[in-house]
Design an enzyme around this catalytic site. Sequence first.
Site, short mmCIF file in Angstrom:
data_model
loop_
_atom_site.label_atom_id
_atom_site.label_comp_id
_atom_site.label_asym_id
_atom_site.label_seq_id
_atom_site.Cartn_x
_atom_site.Cartn_y
_atom_site.Cartn_z
N ILE A 125 -10.97 -62.73 -13.75
CA ILE A 125 -9.78 -62.31 -13.00
C ILE A 125 -9.56 -63.47 -12.03
CG2 ILE A 125 -8.75 -60.61 -11.45
CD1 ILE A 125 -9.44 -59.38 -14.16
N PRO A 126 -8.60 -64.35 -12.34
CA PRO A 126 -8.55 -65.68 -11.70
C PRO A 126 -8.02 -65.71 -10.27
CG PRO A 126 -6.72 -65.42 -13.20
CD PRO A 126 -7.55 -64.17 -13.34
N CYS A 127 -8.74 -65.08 -9.35
CA CYS A 127 -8.35 -65.11 -7.94
C CYS A 127 -8.42 -66.53 -7.38
CB CYS A 127 -9.16 -64.13 -7.12
SG CYS A 127 -10.94 -64.38 -7.21
N HIS A 128 -9.15 -67.42 -8.06
CA HIS A 128 -9.22 -68.81 -7.60
C HIS A 128 -7.87 -69.51 -7.77
CE1 HIS A 128 -10.15 -69.09 -11.93
NE2 HIS A 128 -9.61 -70.29 -11.86
#
EC number: 2.1.1.63
Length: 176
Positions: A125-128
């Site tokens: 889950i690409p919160c970066h």
Amino acid sequence: MSELYKLDYESPIGMIEISGTNEAICSIMFAERDIKVNGRQDRTPKVLVECYHQLDEYFKGERMEFTFPFLLEGTIFQKNVWNALTGIVYANTGTYKDIAVTIGNEKAIRAVGSANGRNKLSIVIPCHRIIGSNGKLTGYAGGLWRKEWLLQHERNVKQETGSALGIPGTQTVAKR
């Protein structure tokens, strides 16, 4: 609740602890330690082994999305935010406001930031890929240096393989 298993993955930016059941991955978090604690064993569930291999492919620049089953544990709002994060295309970025608009609640920018910070499935889950509206890096539970590394890694991979794969370069958040 099903039994919880753990498996460590030694990434280029530190140890990552994978946790999950026989059916799904529950968390992928950076562990602030250098020593591998949970090595693969005969009874390690296939889903953890698959997650391990997919993370390895991601870090080698061979994978841009993940296909193993995972479990999102949170409020309905948090799950909406996390699902919206998956719409940010590999090597691109979005803002908290982009996510708030995507989930239909454009005034919830701070709440989106809070939900983003509670994401337990780092990288997948690409919160970066969330940056400030001013274009600067904002907080990341794994540390800003890791966030910067992940974004640069994705840009490098996209640059090396993008033309061969036909990956668009201008998209940010995919609208749903």
